[in-house]
Motif scaffolding. Structure first.
Motif, PDB file in Angstrom:
ATOM      1  N   LYS A  55       8.769  20.771  42.927  1.00  0.00           N
ATOM      2  CA  LYS A  55       9.613  21.747  43.654  1.00  0.00           C
ATOM      3  C   LYS A  55       9.963  22.754  42.502  1.00  0.00           C
ATOM      4  O   LYS A  55       9.887  22.597  41.221  1.00  0.00           O
ATOM      5  N   ASP A  56      10.138  24.259  43.153  1.00  0.00           N
ATOM      6  CA  ASP A  56      10.586  25.120  42.441  1.00  0.00           C
ATOM      7  C   ASP A  56      12.000  24.825  41.646  1.00  0.00           C
ATOM      8  O   ASP A  56      12.910  24.347  42.562  1.00  0.00           O
ATOM      9  N   ALA A  57      12.452  25.009  40.289  1.00  0.00           N
ATOM     10  CA  ALA A  57      13.508  24.635  39.889  1.00  0.00           C
ATOM     11  C   ALA A  57      14.451  25.888  39.963  1.00  0.00           C
ATOM     12  O   ALA A  57      14.376  26.857  39.406  1.00  0.00           O
ATOM     13  N   GLY A  58      15.788  25.457  40.547  1.00  0.00           N
ATOM     14  CA  GLY A  58      16.901  26.589  40.651  1.00  0.00           C
ATOM     15  C   GLY A  58      17.202  27.201  39.415  1.00  0.00           C
ATOM     16  O   GLY A  58      17.885  28.289  39.238  1.00  0.00           O
ATOM     17  N   THR A  59      17.252  26.348  38.330  1.00  0.00           N
ATOM     18  CA  THR A  59      17.958  26.692  37.098  1.00  0.00           C
ATOM     19  C   THR A  59      17.102  27.331  36.023  1.00  0.00           C
ATOM     20  O   THR A  59      17.571  27.681  34.988  1.00  0.00           O
ATOM     21  N   CYS A  60      15.806  27.343  36.532  1.00  0.00           N
ATOM     22  CA  CYS A  60      14.696  27.654  35.398  1.00  0.00           C
ATOM     23  C   CYS A  60      13.939  28.674  36.198  1.00  0.00           C
ATOM     24  O   CYS A  60      12.928  28.180  37.046  1.00  0.00           O
ATOM     25  N   THR A  69      12.747  20.442  33.267  1.00  0.00           N
ATOM     26  CA  THR A  69      13.394  19.246  32.730  1.00  0.00           C
ATOM     27  C   THR A  69      13.189  19.125  31.280  1.00  0.00           C
ATOM     28  O   THR A  69      14.242  18.893  30.469  1.00  0.00           O
ATOM     29  N   VAL A  70      12.015  19.586  30.991  1.00  0.00           N
ATOM     30  CA  VAL A  70      11.682  19.514  29.528  1.00  0.00           C
ATOM     31  C   VAL A  70      12.425  20.830  28.619  1.00  0.00           C
ATOM     32  O   VAL A  70      13.015  20.493  27.587  1.00  0.00           O
ATOM     33  N   VAL A  71      12.662  22.008  29.440  1.00  0.00           N
ATOM     34  CA  VAL A  71      13.434  22.955  28.699  1.00  0.00           C
ATOM     35  C   VAL A  71      14.722  22.560  28.661  1.00  0.00           C
ATOM     36  O   VAL A  71      15.474  22.967  27.479  1.00  0.00           O
ATOM     37  N   SER A  75      16.909  22.046  25.268  1.00  0.00           N
ATOM     38  CA  SER A  75      17.916  23.189  24.939  1.00  0.00           C
ATOM     39  C   SER A  75      19.408  22.298  24.777  1.00  0.00           C
ATOM     40  O   SER A  75      20.253  22.725  24.089  1.00  0.00           O
ATOM     41  N   GLY A  76      19.235  21.014  24.979  1.00  0.00           N
ATOM     42  CA  GLY A  76      20.542  20.122  24.837  1.00  0.00           C
ATOM     43  C   GLY A  76      21.322  20.326  26.039  1.00  0.00           C
ATOM     44  O   GLY A  76      22.422  19.557  26.135  1.00  0.00           O
ATOM     45  N   GLY A  83      25.608  15.197  24.914  1.00  0.00           N
ATOM     46  CA  GLY A  83      26.062  15.760  23.759  1.00  0.00           C
ATOM     47  C   GLY A  83      24.757  15.937  23.071  1.00  0.00           C
ATOM     48  O   GLY A  83      24.506  15.512  21.858  1.00  0.00           O
ATOM     49  N   CYS A  84      23.598  15.708  23.497  1.00  0.00           N
ATOM     50  CA  CYS A  84      22.263  15.857  23.091  1.00  0.00           C
ATOM     51  C   CYS A  84      21.796  17.202  22.479  1.00  0.00           C
ATOM     52  O   CYS A  84      22.338  18.387  23.044  1.00  0.00           O
ATOM     53  N   ASN A  85      21.467  17.173  21.242  1.00  0.00           N
ATOM     54  CA  ASN A  85      20.936  18.295  20.618  1.00  0.00           C
ATOM     55  C   ASN A  85      19.537  18.138  19.912  1.00  0.00           C
ATOM     56  O   ASN A  85      19.512  17.971  18.696  1.00  0.00           O
TER      57      ASN A  85
END
Length: 112
Positions: A55-60, A69-71, A75-76, A83-85
């Motif tokens: 599906k088209d991602a609404g946030t990217c 999801t990869v982006v 990006s963390g 708290g992933c970085n």
């Protein structure tokens, strides 16, 4: 590399393209199940439904959920509250190897 048996090309020992069921889904279940499952409110159920990653991602903008999801992981900003970085590895966060698996899966067409 070596010649193919039919002489028509060159074979390589390239790794197989990751698939959703064997490779991406277990990573999604491990880190994303809280928000992106049937019972949650993340808007997509990509931990259990391959169709949702296409599906088209609404946030990217101009990306599929799979690519987004990869982006978001890199990006963390995902998983939320983790708290992933990346590339720093931390308990509860995707490892660099898991991120690379997702990148390879997206690059290979986000196969089911």
């Amino acid at each position: 590399p070596h010649a193919s048996p039919d002489g028509g090309g060159v074979c390589t020992d390239a790794a197989p393209v990751p698939t959703y069921a064997a490779d991406a889904q277990p990573i999604f279940v491990k880190y994303c199940n809280g928000c992106h499952s049937v019972a949650a409110n993340g808007g997509t159920n990509f931990t259990a439904d391959h169709a949702d990653v296409l599906k088209d991602a609404g946030t990217c903008e101009n990306m599929t959920v799979a690519a987004c999801t990869v982006v978001r992981i890199e990006s963390g900003s995902m998983p939320l509250g983790g708290g992933c970085n990346p590339p720093e590895e931390k308990a509860g966060c995707p490892t660099q190897a898991e991120i690379q698996t997702l990148k390879d899966w997206v690059a290979g067409g986000a196969l089911e």
